[in-house]
Scaffold this motif. Structure first.
Motif, PDB file in Angstrom:
ATOM      1  N   THR A 199       0.825  -1.159  -0.022  1.00 40.45           N
ATOM      2  CA  THR A 199      -0.026  -0.025   0.032  1.00 40.45           C
ATOM      3  C   THR A 199       0.996   1.324   0.054  1.00 40.45           C
ATOM      4  O   THR A 199       2.062   1.236   0.583  1.00 40.45           O
ATOM      5  CB  THR A 199      -0.904   0.090   1.281  1.00 40.45           C
ATOM      6  OG1 THR A 199      -0.174   0.001   2.425  1.00 40.45           O
ATOM      7  CG2 THR A 199      -1.741  -1.244   1.220  1.00 40.45           C
ATOM      8  N   ALA A 200       0.204   2.331  -0.586  1.00 42.29           N
ATOM      9  CA  ALA A 200       1.077   3.520  -0.627  1.00 42.29           C
ATOM     10  C   ALA A 200       1.444   4.236   0.782  1.00 42.29           C
ATOM     11  O   ALA A 200       2.424   4.961   0.904  1.00 42.29           O
ATOM     12  CB  ALA A 200       0.168   4.628  -1.385  1.00 42.29           C
ATOM     13  N   VAL A 201       0.416   3.739   1.756  1.00 45.34           N
ATOM     14  CA  VAL A 201       0.949   4.365   3.158  1.00 45.34           C
ATOM     15  C   VAL A 201       1.552   3.620   3.836  1.00 45.34           C
ATOM     16  O   VAL A 201       2.051   3.743   5.100  1.00 45.34           O
ATOM     17  CB  VAL A 201      -0.523   4.670   3.761  1.00 45.34           C
ATOM     18  CG1 VAL A 201      -1.243   5.919   3.095  1.00 45.34           C
ATOM     19  CG2 VAL A 201      -1.475   3.390   4.031  1.00 45.34           C
ATOM     20  N   SER A 210      -5.208   3.957  -5.754  1.00 47.68           N
ATOM     21  CA  SER A 210      -4.642   3.149  -7.044  1.00 47.68           C
ATOM     22  C   SER A 210      -3.285   2.910  -6.809  1.00 47.68           C
ATOM     23  O   SER A 210      -2.462   3.790  -6.358  1.00 47.68           O
ATOM     24  CB  SER A 210      -5.095   4.314  -8.139  1.00 47.68           C
ATOM     25  OG  SER A 210      -4.252   5.520  -8.092  1.00 47.68           O
ATOM     26  N   GLY A 211      -2.847   1.837  -7.386  1.00 44.10           N
ATOM     27  CA  GLY A 211      -1.598   1.015  -7.426  1.00 44.10           C
ATOM     28  C   GLY A 211      -1.237   0.417  -6.245  1.00 44.10           C
ATOM     29  O   GLY A 211      -0.358  -0.570  -6.393  1.00 44.10           O
ATOM     30  N   ASP A 212      -2.019   0.174  -5.073  1.00 38.17           N
ATOM     31  CA  ASP A 212      -2.096  -0.550  -4.123  1.00 38.17           C
ATOM     32  C   ASP A 212      -2.325  -2.094  -4.606  1.00 38.17           C
ATOM     33  O   ASP A 212      -3.013  -2.219  -5.795  1.00 38.17           O
ATOM     34  CB  ASP A 212      -2.916  -0.300  -3.042  1.00 38.17           C
ATOM     35  CG  ASP A 212      -2.563   0.852  -2.216  1.00 38.17           C
ATOM     36  OD1 ASP A 212      -1.561   1.348  -2.500  1.00 38.17           O
ATOM     37  OD2 ASP A 212      -3.382   1.198  -1.226  1.00 38.17           O
ATOM     38  N   THR A 258      -4.534  -2.648  -9.236  1.00 32.65           N
ATOM     39  CA  THR A 258      -5.606  -1.721  -9.780  1.00 32.65           C
ATOM     40  C   THR A 258      -4.641  -0.944 -10.799  1.00 32.65           C
ATOM     41  O   THR A 258      -3.353  -0.861 -10.906  1.00 32.65           O
ATOM     42  CB  THR A 258      -5.920  -0.605  -8.677  1.00 32.65           C
ATOM     43  OG1 THR A 258      -4.647  -0.065  -7.791  1.00 32.65           O
ATOM     44  CG2 THR A 258      -6.588  -1.356  -7.546  1.00 32.65           C
ATOM     45  N   ASN A 259      -5.176  -0.079 -11.582  1.00 29.93           N
ATOM     46  CA  ASN A 259      -4.564   0.757 -12.510  1.00 29.93           C
ATOM     47  C   ASN A 259      -4.004   1.952 -11.750  1.00 29.93           C
ATOM     48  O   ASN A 259      -4.839   2.686 -11.139  1.00 29.93           O
ATOM     49  CB  ASN A 259      -5.340   1.222 -13.536  1.00 29.93           C
ATOM     50  CG  ASN A 259      -4.786   1.972 -14.715  1.00 29.93           C
ATOM     51  OD1 ASN A 259      -3.845   2.508 -14.578  1.00 29.93           O
ATOM     52  ND2 ASN A 259      -5.600   1.977 -15.861  1.00 29.93           N
TER      53      ASN A 259
END
Length: 235
Positions: free
Chosen positions: A65-67, A101-103, A178-179
């Motif tokens: 995840t981003a976070v 998005s990206g996760d 995800t995109n």
């Protein structure tokens, strides 16, 4: 008369190929709960995890995840989800505890499954093909907004799921991606799965594995051909 052994061998070889082909049955992907339930009917009891309480044991949810926080059970009464106010998200108050998005999420089960599905809930900016569910190299993308559940206020719940064609195709790991080309947030709700029964190779059920059966048939064909050739030589 000499051609009969060849025809017999050819028939058995065709049967071997048919068995081998059946052993390679593909995973069936579905972008609607109705078709998913139809494909998985008769495979066993389906477990539904709506995240309104702690999920049952038997599987782990990991990912990137981003976070930098792991996926976890979240509660946001102001967000719409297919069932209740709890969902699978991440500790990110700035995005109402939703993923971005990206996760990437990975579901890993301790026992093999015959069926697995879930809802991915996102806003109106997400369109067909922005989400994907995969098992190995088999990938399924989300359908159009017209086929998703909606609250009528700009939130959409996309269903994605897989059903294994045979017990030999049962799986333990599923990945949601995800995109990341543009920013959006999403969460996961109403995860559902059906455990697999004993695999064909399990000695306890007495059923030979398809590949093993193919080898037996191939050996039988070779033995039959050899016997016929010996008889022909004795004449």
């Amino acid at each position: 008369m000499k051609h009969k052994p060849m025809r017999a061998a050819a028939l058995l070889s065709a049967l071997v190929l048919g068995v081998a082909g059946a052993a390679q049955a593909a995973l069936v992907g579905s972008t609607s709960l109705t078709s998913f339930n139809t494909a998985s009917a008769g495979l066993g009891s389906q477990t539904v995890v709506d995240f309104e309480s702690a999920p049952p044991g038997g599987f782990l949810i990991g990912g990137s995840t981003a976070v930098g926080q792991p996926p976890s059970l979240r509660n946001q009464p102001t967000l719409w989800n297919p069932s209740g106010t709890h969902f699978l998200g991440v500790n990110d108050a700035g995005n109402f505890d939703q993923f971005s998005s990206g996760d990437t999420l990975t579901f890993t089960f301790s026992s093999a499954l015959r069926a697995f599905g879930l809802y991915v809930v996102a806003g109106r900016d997400v369109i067909e093909g922005d989400l994907s569910l995969s098992i190995g190299s088999t990938l399924l993308s989300n359908g159009p907004q017209s086929g998703a559940l909606t609250d009528g206020q700009g939130s959409y719940a996309y269903f994605m799921g897989f059903v294994a064609g045979t017990a030999a195709d049962a799986f333990t790991t599923i990945t949601l991606k995800t995109n990341g080309d543009f920013f959006f947030v999403f969460d996961v709700d109403d995860l559902r799965f059906t455990p697999a029964g004993p695999r064909p190779s399990d000695p306890s059920n007495g059923v030979p594995e398809p590949q093993a059966l193919a080898l037996v048939l191939l050996a039988a064909a070779a033995a039959a051909t050899a016997r016929r050739r010996r008889k022909a030589g004795d004449r």
